[in-house]
Motif scaffolding. Structure first.
Motif, PDB file in Angstrom:
ATOM      1  N   LYS A   4       0.834  -1.208   0.000  1.00 47.93           N
ATOM      2  CA  LYS A   4       0.000   0.000   0.000  1.00 47.93           C
ATOM      3  C   LYS A   4       0.870   1.259   0.000  1.00 47.93           C
ATOM      4  O   LYS A   4       0.609   2.200  -0.753  1.00 47.93           O
ATOM      5  CB  LYS A   4      -0.918   0.005   1.224  1.00 47.93           C
ATOM      6  N   GLY A   5       1.909   1.271   0.804  1.00 48.17           N
ATOM      7  CA  GLY A   5       2.784   2.428   0.860  1.00 48.17           C
ATOM      8  C   GLY A   5       3.546   2.640  -0.431  1.00 48.17           C
ATOM      9  O   GLY A   5       3.660   3.759  -0.919  1.00 48.17           O
ATOM     10  N   TRP A   6       4.058   1.563  -1.009  1.00 49.85           N
ATOM     11  CA  TRP A   6       4.831   1.682  -2.240  1.00 49.85           C
ATOM     12  C   TRP A   6       3.959   2.132  -3.404  1.00 49.85           C
ATOM     13  O   TRP A   6       4.355   2.966  -4.217  1.00 49.85           O
ATOM     14  CB  TRP A   6       5.515   0.367  -2.550  1.00 49.85           C
ATOM     15  N   LEU A   7       2.738   1.614  -3.476  1.00 49.99           N
ATOM     16  CA  LEU A   7       1.816   2.070  -4.529  1.00 49.99           C
ATOM     17  C   LEU A   7       1.458   3.540  -4.359  1.00 49.99           C
ATOM     18  O   LEU A   7       1.331   4.281  -5.338  1.00 49.99           O
ATOM     19  CB  LEU A   7       0.555   1.203  -4.534  1.00 49.99           C
ATOM     20  N   ALA A   8       1.297   3.976  -3.117  1.00 51.69           N
ATOM     21  CA  ALA A   8       1.020   5.387  -2.863  1.00 51.69           C
ATOM     22  C   ALA A   8       2.208   6.252  -3.278  1.00 51.69           C
ATOM     23  O   ALA A   8       2.023   7.360  -3.804  1.00 51.69           O
ATOM     24  CB  ALA A   8       0.696   5.611  -1.386  1.00 51.69           C
ATOM     25  N   LEU A   9       3.417   5.756  -3.076  1.00 48.70           N
ATOM     26  CA  LEU A   9       4.607   6.497  -3.508  1.00 48.70           C
ATOM     27  C   LEU A   9       4.615   6.651  -5.018  1.00 48.70           C
ATOM     28  O   LEU A   9       4.902   7.728  -5.540  1.00 48.70           O
ATOM     29  CB  LEU A   9       5.870   5.791  -3.035  1.00 48.70           C
ATOM     30  N   PHE A  10       4.289   5.584  -5.740  1.00 51.19           N
ATOM     31  CA  PHE A  10       4.206   5.669  -7.202  1.00 51.19           C
ATOM     32  C   PHE A  10       3.169   6.690  -7.649  1.00 51.19           C
ATOM     33  O   PHE A  10       3.334   7.358  -8.656  1.00 51.19           O
ATOM     34  CB  PHE A  10       3.905   4.303  -7.822  1.00 51.19           C
ATOM     35  N   ALA A  11       2.081   6.812  -6.874  1.00 50.29           N
ATOM     36  CA  ALA A  11       1.028   7.764  -7.207  1.00 50.29           C
ATOM     37  C   ALA A  11       1.345   9.172  -6.722  1.00 50.29           C
ATOM     38  O   ALA A  11       0.601  10.103  -7.003  1.00 50.29           O
ATOM     39  CB  ALA A  11      -0.295   7.305  -6.607  1.00 50.29           C
ATOM     40  N   GLY A  12       2.424   9.328  -5.963  1.00 50.60           N
ATOM     41  CA  GLY A  12       2.797  10.640  -5.442  1.00 50.60           C
ATOM     42  C   GLY A  12       1.935  11.088  -4.259  1.00 50.60           C
ATOM     43  O   GLY A  12       1.809  12.266  -3.988  1.00 50.60           O
ATOM     44  N   GLN A  13       1.341  10.125  -3.565  1.00 46.70           N
ATOM     45  CA  GLN A  13       0.451  10.408  -2.439  1.00 46.70           C
ATOM     46  C   GLN A  13       1.047   9.867  -1.150  1.00 46.70           C
ATOM     47  O   GLN A  13       1.864   8.948  -1.189  1.00 46.70           O
ATOM     48  CB  GLN A  13      -0.906   9.742  -2.674  1.00 46.70           C
ATOM     49  N   PRO A  14       0.604  10.391  -0.007  1.00 42.69           N
ATOM     50  CA  PRO A  14       0.998   9.776   1.262  1.00 42.69           C
ATOM     51  C   PRO A  14       0.363   8.398   1.375  1.00 42.69           C
ATOM     52  O   PRO A  14      -0.695   8.151   0.791  1.00 42.69           O
ATOM     53  CB  PRO A  14       0.444  10.718   2.341  1.00 42.69           C
TER      54      PRO A  14
END
Length: 121
Positions: free
Chosen positions: A106-116
């Motif tokens: 979840k965190g890594w996907l959020a990083l790819f999306a540029g989101q917290p």
């Protein structure tokens, strides 16, 4: 909604790259089933070292996310190891491992999306 623009140091790697390295090392330690556990420890050390540099950027919540995931996951895995004495530890250990993997993904996907990682801005 305003997005926090990270300040980049032209001398070193970008905070985005450092955050990807942290997630990558953490994942490497997990998928190797502990064989490369040093990679997970290295990701935590790197997260602590670069945490101050990420303050005020969109990457700061990712550092907190990874650190909380590591410490809570370690706690539950240690408690699960102790609980194997009463034969329930295998189940709780599996649940803890799934939880850590969920948070990592979840965190890594959020990083790819540029989101917290928690979805809040």
């Amino acid at each position: 909604m305003t997005e926090v623009v990270p300040t980049e140091d032209p001398q070193g790697p970008s905070m985005r790259a450092v955050t990807h390295v942290i997630y990558g090392l953490f994942a490497l330690g997990l998928i190797s089933a502990g064989f490369l556990a040093l990679a997970t420890v290295a990701s935590i050390v790197l997260a602590y070292l670069k945490r101050g540099d990420a303050a005020g950027t969109v990457y700061a919540p990712h550092f907190d996310w990874v650190l909380k995931t590591f410490w809570w996951g370690l706690l539950w895995l240690v408690l699960s190891a102790l609980a194997t004495l009463i034969f329930i530890g295998w189940l709780t250990g599996a649940v803890a491992l799934v939880w850590v993997l969920y948070r990592l993904i979840k965190g890594w996907l959020a990083l790819f999306a540029g989101q917290p990682p928690d979805g809040e801005v």
